[in-house]
Design a protein around this motif. Structure first.
Motif, PDB file in Angstrom:
ATOM      1  N   THR A  18      14.379  -2.914  77.916  1.00  0.00           N
ATOM      2  CA  THR A  18      14.156  -5.074  78.285  1.00  0.00           C
ATOM      3  C   THR A  18      15.091  -5.406  78.483  1.00  0.00           C
ATOM      4  O   THR A  18      15.324  -6.209  79.210  1.00  0.00           O
ATOM      5  N   THR A  19      15.768  -5.404  77.463  1.00  0.00           N
ATOM      6  CA  THR A  19      17.324  -6.057  77.693  1.00  0.00           C
ATOM      7  C   THR A  19      17.797  -5.935  78.501  1.00  0.00           C
ATOM      8  O   THR A  19      18.694  -6.672  80.112  1.00  0.00           O
ATOM      9  N   THR A  20      17.873  -4.898  79.037  1.00  0.00           N
ATOM     10  CA  THR A  20      19.019  -4.026  80.736  1.00  0.00           C
ATOM     11  C   THR A  20      17.952  -5.137  82.114  1.00  0.00           C
ATOM     12  O   THR A  20      18.571  -5.545  82.642  1.00  0.00           O
ATOM     13  N   TYR A  21      16.945  -4.991  81.942  1.00  0.00           N
ATOM     14  CA  TYR A  21      15.942  -5.606  83.053  1.00  0.00           C
ATOM     15  C   TYR A  21      16.106  -7.214  82.694  1.00  0.00           C
ATOM     16  O   TYR A  21      16.183  -7.813  84.159  1.00  0.00           O
ATOM     17  N   ARG A  22      16.376  -7.535  81.757  1.00  0.00           N
ATOM     18  CA  ARG A  22      16.312  -9.275  81.212  1.00  0.00           C
ATOM     19  C   ARG A  22      18.063  -9.136  81.910  1.00  0.00           C
ATOM     20  O   ARG A  22      17.977 -10.927  82.511  1.00  0.00           O
ATOM     21  N   ALA A  23      18.902  -8.783  81.606  1.00  0.00           N
ATOM     22  CA  ALA A  23      19.915  -9.256  82.105  1.00  0.00           C
ATOM     23  C   ALA A  23      19.838  -8.902  83.594  1.00  0.00           C
ATOM     24  O   ALA A  23      21.611  -9.136  84.095  1.00  0.00           O
ATOM     25  N   TRP A  24      19.955  -8.746  84.614  1.00  0.00           N
ATOM     26  CA  TRP A  24      19.657  -7.769  85.713  1.00  0.00           C
ATOM     27  C   TRP A  24      18.322  -8.928  86.425  1.00  0.00           C
ATOM     28  O   TRP A  24      19.069  -9.392  87.721  1.00  0.00           O
ATOM     29  N   ARG A  25      17.845  -8.809  86.045  1.00  0.00           N
ATOM     30  CA  ARG A  25      16.416 -10.511  86.789  1.00  0.00           C
ATOM     31  C   ARG A  25      16.209 -11.522  85.671  1.00  0.00           C
ATOM     32  O   ARG A  25      15.273 -11.812  86.438  1.00  0.00           O
ATOM     33  N   GLY A  26      16.341 -11.767  84.828  1.00  0.00           N
ATOM     34  CA  GLY A  26      15.612 -12.624  84.106  1.00  0.00           C
ATOM     35  C   GLY A  26      16.573 -14.149  84.259  1.00  0.00           C
ATOM     36  O   GLY A  26      17.545 -14.301  85.207  1.00  0.00           O
ATOM     37  N   PRO A  27      16.386 -14.856  83.822  1.00  0.00           N
ATOM     38  CA  PRO A  27      16.751 -16.410  83.275  1.00  0.00           C
ATOM     39  C   PRO A  27      18.780 -15.980  83.471  1.00  0.00           C
ATOM     40  O   PRO A  27      19.148 -17.085  83.755  1.00  0.00           O
ATOM     41  N   ILE A  28      18.804 -15.743  82.741  1.00  0.00           N
ATOM     42  CA  ILE A  28      20.301 -15.515  81.972  1.00  0.00           C
ATOM     43  C   ILE A  28      20.538 -13.981  82.654  1.00  0.00           C
ATOM     44  O   ILE A  28      20.554 -13.387  81.963  1.00  0.00           O
ATOM     45  N   GLN A  29      21.791 -14.112  83.909  1.00  0.00           N
ATOM     46  CA  GLN A  29      22.078 -12.298  84.587  1.00  0.00           C
ATOM     47  C   GLN A  29      23.134 -12.505  83.472  1.00  0.00           C
ATOM     48  O   GLN A  29      24.346 -13.056  84.048  1.00  0.00           O
ATOM     49  N   LEU A  30      23.887 -11.349  83.195  1.00  0.00           N
ATOM     50  CA  LEU A  30      24.775 -11.134  82.448  1.00  0.00           C
ATOM     51  C   LEU A  30      25.460 -10.232  83.729  1.00  0.00           C
ATOM     52  O   LEU A  30      24.956  -9.685  84.479  1.00  0.00           O
ATOM     53  N   ALA A  31      26.556 -10.066  82.844  1.00  0.00           N
ATOM     54  CA  ALA A  31      27.860  -9.509  84.282  1.00  0.00           C
ATOM     55  C   ALA A  31      27.134  -7.990  84.411  1.00  0.00           C
ATOM     56  O   ALA A  31      26.750  -7.396  83.551  1.00  0.00           O
ATOM     57  N   PRO A  32      27.487  -7.353  85.697  1.00  0.00           N
ATOM     58  CA  PRO A  32      26.935  -6.307  85.921  1.00  0.00           C
ATOM     59  C   PRO A  32      27.574  -5.100  85.499  1.00  0.00           C
ATOM     60  O   PRO A  32      27.146  -3.997  84.880  1.00  0.00           O
ATOM     61  N   ARG A  33      28.856  -5.183  84.534  1.00  0.00           N
ATOM     62  CA  ARG A  33      29.402  -4.203  83.438  1.00  0.00           C
ATOM     63  C   ARG A  33      28.684  -4.496  82.520  1.00  0.00           C
ATOM     64  O   ARG A  33      28.270  -3.269  81.851  1.00  0.00           O
ATOM     65  N   HIS A  34      28.251  -5.624  81.476  1.00  0.00           N
ATOM     66  CA  HIS A  34      27.473  -5.511  80.333  1.00  0.00           C
ATOM     67  C   HIS A  34      25.403  -4.904  81.217  1.00  0.00           C
ATOM     68  O   HIS A  34      25.101  -4.360  79.999  1.00  0.00           O
ATOM     69  N   GLN A  35      25.367  -5.273  82.150  1.00  0.00           N
ATOM     70  CA  GLN A  35      23.309  -4.364  82.534  1.00  0.00           C
ATOM     71  C   GLN A  35      24.546  -3.114  82.461  1.00  0.00           C
ATOM     72  O   GLN A  35      23.491  -2.459  81.712  1.00  0.00           O
ATOM     73  N   LEU A  36      25.442  -2.547  82.633  1.00  0.00           N
ATOM     74  CA  LEU A  36      25.343  -1.112  82.537  1.00  0.00           C
ATOM     75  C   LEU A  36      25.976  -0.667  81.628  1.00  0.00           C
ATOM     76  O   LEU A  36      25.384   0.530  81.050  1.00  0.00           O
TER      77      LEU A  36
END
Length: 1004
Positions: free
Chosen positions: A70-88
């Motif tokens: 769930t956190t991975t999806y939010r980091a990718w498509r949510g209102p707050i998008q994290l850095a690609p490294r953080h998503q990985l």
């Protein structure tokens, strides 16, 4: 930590995250509590507890994996998008926990089909994949300090010490027990592998602590660390009980900690994302309360707080001391293989400590050299800052800043970008001043870029950024791109210039290579940028003070000179206003427009700094009511007009030798002013604006001249930016207050000048009237004496010789006396008409009707026919039968009689007289022109303007035999004007060509 905020971040979304996190926490607590209660009291018997524990292991891992996914999806498509490294990072953790869950379900299946405690099995593959997934995911988490070898050595030493402690208490005894049993080698290896895998996760946690994760991520680190410790306890106890042969699925002291560890790792993902969202929302709602980059130095340069120093030392030395104590205790009590491993482990730790000491010594030497280099750089920058502080001219300061950055700071070139605060167009556009310099070039280049879209340059102005031009493909203005190509610029480091939370611009340090800038280079550039930020702001404030001083001096000068302007001509006042306005407001063109009789604004005076003299006013068009400039006049407010740039920029090069000559010039930031009143010029707006655009005008100010609550004129000031011109400051809304103050002064002076001109004109008019009076007395005495003399003479003859004269002679004398009386009556009637018309200036004919022109001319010809016959004159007649006008018939006949009689009086006998009429259409208005022509001596053009005034007789007619009062044409003009018509004369003043009088009236 880089994040991207989307527009759908709202308080409702935060509340939704809170509800979901509370629900996830409640679910985790229920799973842990129910599992512990069921396994502790063996509810349902051993088989139920075993099956429940096996299934719950997979379920707990799956729930934790769902939290991480769930956190991975939010980091990718949510209102707050994290850095690609953080998503990985969260994706790897999710996959690791999913593999652990699959292994748990497979393990439960094996035990369910009759394989008690199946080790090794395919389930161990899933269990083992859990560890590298978590390990690499933790390594990818964002930290405040970059990875260094010394940090890795410290974390490795701590992990090995913890491994030694675990070996002493659990892994070593388990190893001895497993060695003495008859279990298979696979079971032996797999059972002991999990505690070693746990050390890998502990190494990752210790490494994160050493690298100091950001403050917002510390709760995540605590929760995740507790989960890993829980799993470590369970794995170590599992290995020990397996070695003793007493472990069964459902042991509360082991299985419960597996469940709790998986759930804690999953919950750490949810709470980490929630903390990041909270911070982003607070920054979005309260940006002024958020700390900026200038409020504190980067984390790498902060001195470590004492608690961090103590924590870092404790992580290394306490486990090491404890390990050595355990080794000594084991050696004293018993020498077995456990102690042998501890000796080996301690030796390895000692080798790592030695390597750490050598590395620390090397780093300290580098640090000392770096500190000495910093000291030298700081001294060098201090001297450069002192040199820049002594420059007061803002133009020279900009060029010198760029030149020093390129030539004295070991860079190949430099680019200074300043936001032009004086000129801020709308629609998210900005105006930039760009100064370019190369290290080995003898000159700098300054550009002014207007109407630059902000999003394209926001990253270069608001944050530190390293741009590699071949990779970034960032669009830049063509002139800047040409400079890049000429200087072979490959990469640029942009440092923002921020003064008290206000962005002034950016300083770019350019290189001819695509290599990344070193940390020393970045620090040097950053320090230099911090120094020049204060210098630039102070220079702007100084220039503002100079600007205000010059304006105050100009205002005092204009007030003194204009208040004493009563002794000069109005034209000189107009010109004086234009000259002083150009001086006070540094305008290139100044125009003064005032209203005339035709309801237009016409130029009365002008100034241009190109000619240092008045403009050719005939080249500047008038302003009509339908044009937008007239609307500015009626608004009673000054307006700033922005013209489209013809060149897009303006440039000038200056050699470095010229930089040493300091000049003080009025430029910089002006005081802020109240409202914004801006217009942007489009094509075909007005003739005046097109004229200003042809002069390369960029901005202009239109200020009404107001008196008694109304505007009577317009003061126009323009600044031009022709090609190859040095950067100039355009007018902005701050200048509106000053032009308004100046316009008020000018309006007072113009009003005084107009009042004086009116007074002088009235005086001149009185003098003219006095002269007219004298002329009238002379004319009247001459004109009255002639008929009176005739009457008196004939009456005296009749009285003295009446009895002797025959009847016909007496009748002739009486008729001549009667004609003289008639002339006297006509003369007095003209005088009375003129007086009445002058008193009743607003008189209008009372009987306006459709009058046939041909019939009216026929009646006039009947009146003058005896004289036409007597003088043998021919009459040329060309009047359409149906042509008619809207007029008073009697008054029109009177006018035509006056003109006809004058034509006969002032032309020789025997010459023809012509009467014509024609229709005319002009501007959709139909009218009729009646013309009466003679072949007299004509009237000179210079005398024609005075011909229709009162008591005016031409000098050539005063002493002639033709008598007149000078009132006939004046009365005719007034009567025609009262009928909404016009009367004029057409003559070349040549004898024999005569004159033609034209009367224009509305067509019926």
């Amino acid at each position: 930590m880089k994040t991207i905020t989307k527009t759908r971040l709202t308080r409702a979304y935060l509340q939704k995250l809170d509800r979901q996190n509370y629900l996830a926490t409640t679910c985790a607590v229920l799973i842990a509590t129910i599992s512990l209660f069921l396994m502790l009291f063996h509810i349902g018997g051993d088989e139920v507890v075993t099956l429940f524990a096996d299934l719950m292991y997979g379920i707990a891992a799956l729930v934790g994996a769902s939290f991480a996914f769930t956190t991975t999806y939010r980091a990718w498509r949510g209102p707050i998008q994290l850095a690609p490294r953080h998503q990985l990072a969260w994706l790897l953790i999710s996959l690791g926990m999913l593999a652990d869950s699959l292994g748990g379900f497979y393990f439960a299946y094996l035990e369910h089909i009759g394989q008690p405690n199946p080790v090794p099995s395919g389930a161990d593959i899933g269990f083992t994949l859990f560890y590298p997934g978590i390990f690499f995911g933790l390594l990818l988490m964002p930290t405040a300090v970059r990875f260094r070898t010394r940090t890795a050595l410290d974390a490795l030493i701590t992990t090995l010490c913890l491994l030694g402690i675990s070996w002493f208490f659990a892994i070593g005894p388990a190893y001895l027990l497993l060695k003495d049993t008859t279990i298979s080698l696979g079971t032996f290896a797999v059972s002991l592998s999990y505690p070693f895998w746990d050390m890998l996760l502990i190494f990752a946690i210790v490494l994160l602590i050493r690298q100091r994760v950001e403050k917002i991520l510390r709760p995540f680190l605590l929760i995740c660390g507790l989960g890993i410790l829980s799993i470590t306890w369970a794995d170590t106890t599992y290995a020990y009980l397996t070695a003793k042969g007493t472990y069964t699925s459902g042991t509360p002291s082991i299985d419960t900690f597996w469940f709790v560890g998986a759930l804690l790792i999953g919950l750490s993902a949810l709470y980490q994302y929630k903390a990041i969202v909270n911070r982003a929302y607070n920054e979005m709602e309260h940006p002024s309360q958020m700390p900026t980059a200038t409020d504190f130095p980067p984390l790498e340069r902060q001195a470590s707080p004492r608690r961090f120093l103590f924590l870092q030392s404790s992580i290394i030395y306490f486990p090491l001391i404890f390990l050595i104590a355990l080794l000594l205790y084991r050696e004293i009590t018993n020498d077995d293989q456990v102690a042998t491993f501890l000796v080996f482990l301690t030796a390895l730790v000692g080798i790592l400590l030695t390597a750490r000491y050598l590395l620390a010594t090397y780093e300290n030497d580098l640090l000392l050299k770096e500190r000495e280099q910093r000291r030298q750089d700081a001294e060098h920058l201090r001297l450069l800052g002192t040199e820049l502080t002594s420059i007061l001219d803002f133009d020279i300061l900009r060029e010198q800043i760029t030149y020093i950055a390129a030539a004295k700071l070991t860079f190949d070139a430099a680019m200074l970008i300043l936001i032009d605060e004086n000129h801020q167009p709308t629609d998210k556009r900005i105006s930039l001043l760009v100064c370019l310099a190369a290290a080995h070039a003898a000159e700098t280049q300054t550009l002014q870029l207007t109407d630059v879209r902000l999003p394209r340059h926001a990253l270069l102005l608001e944050q530190e950024r390293e741009v590699v031009w071949a990779e970034d493909n960032m669009a830049v203005p063509p002139i800047v791109a040409q400079w890049h190509q000429a200087q072979n610029i490959r990469s640029t480091l942009f440092i923002p210039l921020i003064y008290q939370n206000r962005i002034l611009g950016s300083l770019g340090f350019a290189s001819r290579t695509e290599q990344h800038f070193s940390q020393h280079t970045i620090t040097l550039a950053r320090t230099y940028a911090e120094q020049i930020t204060t210098v630039i702001e102070h220079a702007r404030l100084y220039q503002t003070a100079i600007e205000q001083k010059l304006f105050a001096r100009a205002m005092a000068n204009i007030a003194t000179r204009l208040n004493s302007a009563v002794v000069v001509e109005p034209a000189e006042i107009y010109q004086l206003i234009c000259v002083e306005a150009a001086s006070a407001l540094r305008a290139d063109y100044v125009l003064l427009y005032c209203a005339n009789e035709t309801d237009q604004l016409v130029p009365l005076a002008g100034y241009s700094n190109e000619q240092e003299a008045a403009l050719a006013l005939q080249d500047w068009p008038p302003i009509s009511r339908h044009e937008p400039d007239w609307q500015i006049l009626t608004s009673l407010q000054p307006t700033l007009v922005q013209f489209p740039a013809l060149n897009g920029h303006s440039t000038r090069a200056r050699t470095t030798a010229q930089l040493t000559s300091l000049r003080t010039r009025a430029s910089g930031v002006l005081p802020a002013y109240k409202p914004t009143n801006l217009e942007v010029v489009n094509q075909n707006t007005s003739l005046l604006r097109e004229k200003l655009l042809q002069k390369s005008t960029q901005t202009a100010m239109f200020s009404p001249l107001i008196t008694n609550g109304g505007a009577f004129g317009l003061l126009i000031l323009a600044r031009v930016f022709p090609a190859a011109t040095y950067d100039k400051i355009a007018f902005d809304n701050n200048d509106l207050s000053r032009v308004q103050d100046f316009a008020e002064q000018a309006a007072v002076a113009l009003t005084n000048a107009k009042l004086y001109a009116q007074q002088r004109k009235a005086h001149q008019r009185l003098q003219e009237l006095d002269q007219l009076k004298d002329q009238f007395m002379v004319t009247a005495s001459h004109e009255l004496r002639t008929p009176l003399t005739g009457v008196q003479g004939y009456i005296e003859l009749l009285a003295q010789y009446g009895d002797m004269l025959p009847a016909e002679q007496r009748k002739e004398f009486l008729q001549k006396a009667q004609r003289s009386c008639d002339e006297l009556v006509v003369l007095l009637g003209n005088v009375m008409d003129a007086s009445r018309l002058e008193i009743e200036a607003g008189i209008r004919p009372a009987n306006m009707e459709n009058v046939n022109i041909r019939a009216t001319i026929d009646s006039v010809l009947n009146l003058i026919e005896p004289q036409l016959t007597k003088e043998h004159r021919q009459v040329h007649f060309a009047i359409p039968t149906q042509l008619a006008v809207r007029a008073d018939a009697a008054r029109l006949r009177q006018v035509l009689v006056n003109i006809s009689v004058n034509a006969l009086k002032y032309s020789p006998a025997g010459t023809p007289v012509a009467f014509t009429a024609r229709s005319l259409r002009m501007n959709n208005i139909h009218s009729v022109i009646i013309s009466i022509s003679d072949k007299g001596k004509g009237i000179k053009p210079q005398d024609q303007d005075r011909l229709f005034e009162r008591f005016v007789r031409l000098e050539s007619d005063v002493n002639s035999e033709v008598r007149g009062s000078g009132l006939g044409l004046y009365i005719s003009r007034r009567l025609i004007e009262a009928m909404d018509g016009k009367i004029w004369i057409e003559s070349y003043g040549l004898p024999g060509e005569g004159s033609t009088f034209h009367v224009q009236l509305p067509m019926a």
